[in-house]
Motif scaffolding. Structure first.
Motif, PDB file in Angstrom:
ATOM      1  N   ASN A   1     -15.590   8.345 -37.771  1.00  0.00           N
ATOM      2  CA  ASN A   1     -15.640   8.916 -36.417  1.00  0.00           C
ATOM      3  C   ASN A   1     -16.096   7.854 -35.422  1.00  0.00           C
ATOM      4  O   ASN A   1     -16.752   6.872 -35.782  1.00  0.00           O
ATOM      5  CB  ASN A   1     -16.498  10.186 -36.357  1.00  0.00           C
ATOM      6  CG  ASN A   1     -17.976   9.932 -36.525  1.00  0.00           C
ATOM      7  OD1 ASN A   1     -18.604   9.219 -35.750  1.00  0.00           O
ATOM      8  ND2 ASN A   1     -18.565  10.539 -37.570  1.00  0.00           N
ATOM      9  N   THR A   2     -15.707   8.041 -34.176  1.00  0.00           N
ATOM     10  CA  THR A   2     -15.933   7.001 -33.163  1.00  0.00           C
ATOM     11  C   THR A   2     -17.408   6.847 -32.798  1.00  0.00           C
ATOM     12  O   THR A   2     -17.806   5.792 -32.312  1.00  0.00           O
ATOM     13  CB  THR A   2     -15.086   7.268 -31.903  1.00  0.00           C
ATOM     14  OG1 THR A   2     -15.356   8.579 -31.405  1.00  0.00           O
ATOM     15  CG2 THR A   2     -13.597   7.156 -32.232  1.00  0.00           C
TER      16      THR A   2
ATOM     17  N   LYS B   1     -18.914  12.228 -32.535  1.00  0.00           N
ATOM     18  CA  LYS B   1     -18.859  12.539 -33.966  1.00  0.00           C
ATOM     19  C   LYS B   1     -17.698  13.482 -34.267  1.00  0.00           C
ATOM     20  O   LYS B   1     -17.272  13.617 -35.422  1.00  0.00           O
ATOM     21  CB  LYS B   1     -20.179  13.153 -34.432  1.00  0.00           C
ATOM     22  CG  LYS B   1     -20.492  14.532 -33.908  1.00  0.00           C
ATOM     23  CD  LYS B   1     -21.820  15.024 -34.454  1.00  0.00           C
ATOM     24  CE  LYS B   1     -22.091  16.472 -34.100  1.00  0.00           C
ATOM     25  NZ  LYS B   1     -22.035  16.787 -32.681  1.00  0.00           N
ATOM     26  N   ASP B   2     -17.167  14.133 -33.240  1.00  0.00           N
ATOM     27  CA  ASP B   2     -16.046  15.059 -33.411  1.00  0.00           C
ATOM     28  C   ASP B   2     -14.690  14.375 -33.320  1.00  0.00           C
ATOM     29  O   ASP B   2     -13.656  15.019 -33.512  1.00  0.00           O
ATOM     30  CB  ASP B   2     -16.122  16.169 -32.367  1.00  0.00           C
ATOM     31  CG  ASP B   2     -17.395  16.998 -32.498  1.00  0.00           C
ATOM     32  OD1 ASP B   2     -17.821  17.238 -33.645  1.00  0.00           O
ATOM     33  OD2 ASP B   2     -17.967  17.375 -31.462  1.00  0.00           O
ATOM     34  N   THR B   3     -14.682  13.085 -33.002  1.00  0.00           N
ATOM     35  CA  THR B   3     -13.423  12.339 -32.901  1.00  0.00           C
ATOM     36  C   THR B   3     -13.301  11.419 -34.109  1.00  0.00           C
ATOM     37  O   THR B   3     -13.985  10.399 -34.203  1.00  0.00           O
ATOM     38  CB  THR B   3     -13.375  11.522 -31.603  1.00  0.00           C
ATOM     39  OG1 THR B   3     -13.557  12.393 -30.483  1.00  0.00           O
ATOM     40  CG2 THR B   3     -12.048  10.808 -31.465  1.00  0.00           C
ATOM     41  N   THR B   4     -12.441  11.799 -35.040  1.00  0.00           N
ATOM     42  CA  THR B   4     -12.280  11.064 -36.292  1.00  0.00           C
ATOM     43  C   THR B   4     -10.942  10.336 -36.304  1.00  0.00           C
ATOM     44  O   THR B   4      -9.906  10.917 -35.953  1.00  0.00           O
ATOM     45  CB  THR B   4     -12.358  12.033 -37.491  1.00  0.00           C
ATOM     46  OG1 THR B   4     -13.638  12.695 -37.477  1.00  0.00           O
ATOM     47  CG2 THR B   4     -12.190  11.294 -38.805  1.00  0.00           C
TER      48      THR B   4
END
Length: 253
Positions: free
Chosen positions: A38-39, A84-87
């Motif tokens: 995740n970013t 954390k929601d962008t994987t």
């Protein structure tokens, strides 16, 4: 426009040091661009690595920006907020944009990274966008070059390859300030026609879209995407004009 600041040799070396740290951080961050990461993980690495080497992130808190770098995926043109929601997924193309302050001076660079198996179309966009930056650098390196020559080199190169140049964002002067004069346009426009003088320090950072150049900002107030959902790519270096041409200041040591 007023005369653009000419940096001293000492200032140029301080910018080079900041640029080298930014560049090394960028290379290491790029190595993390794999499916399933995740970013936010990448952003936290960028913050830690920068701090351990005596620098600070110019992005964090800049006009309220909440993270330490901009990480922009696929149709995101710029200012993607790490989360954390962008994987990252197989086939993504990712721009990581890092600006580091070291000893009071800024170094600013960005690069594209391919995640796993990327389409040929996406690979071509990434390649041509880097070449657009290089075309701009070559134009700036010419004797008696003007800032307007940069965009006049980039726009036709992008369009000859079937792509478009984002008009809403540009390169900029840099030094003690994050964004200094001049604006460095990446499309043909003679408004900013100053001669590029020896000692001028600036960025070239074209944003190139696979579709139309139009963009829109999302409701978070930062993330910018292509209006038509097409892919976008960007590359960036900080550089100084010298008597011999151009010296890139954002290279890892």
């Amino acid at each position: 426009m007023s005369r653009i600041k000419v940096k001293t040799k000492k200032e140029i070396e301080l910018i080079r040091s900041a640029g080298a740290l930014a560049a090394e951080t960028l290379v290491r961050a790029g190595e993390m661009c794999k499916p399933g990461v995740n970013t936010l993980e990448i952003d936290e690495f960028i913050a830690d690595f920068t701090n351990k080497h005596g620098g600070i992130s110019a992005d964090f808190g800049y006009y309220g920006y909440p993270r330490y770098a901009c990480i922009s995926i696929n149709e995101v043109v710029c200012h993607g907020i790490p989360s954390k929601d962008t994987t990252l997924k197989d086939g993504d193309i990712v721009n990581i944009d890092i600006t580091t302050i070291l000893n009071g001076y800024h170094g600013d660079c960005s690069a594209m990274f391919c995640v796993g198996n990327v389409s040929e179309q996406a690979k071509d966009l990434v390649k041509v966008t880097k070449e657009c930056m290089e075309e701009g650098i070559r134009a700036a390196a010419m004797p008696k070059a003007r800032f307007s020559d940069i965009g006049c080199a980039i726009q036709p190169y992008a369009e000859d390859h079937g792509y478009s140049v984002v008009r809403d964002y540009c390169g900029h002067g840099i030094g003690r300030g994050f964004h200094e004069e001049p604006n460095v346009l990446h499309y043909a426009n003679r408004e900013i026609n100053n001669m590029i003088e020896i000692g001028n320090v600036f960025t070239i950072e074209p944003m190139i879209n696979a579709g139309k150049p139009d963009i829109k900002q999302l409701s978070d107030g930062w993330t910018v995407v292509t209006s038509d959902g097409s892919l976008s790519a960007q590359w960036e270096h900080t550089m100084v004009k010298t008597k011999d041409g151009i010296d890139i200041l954002t290279l890892p040591r």
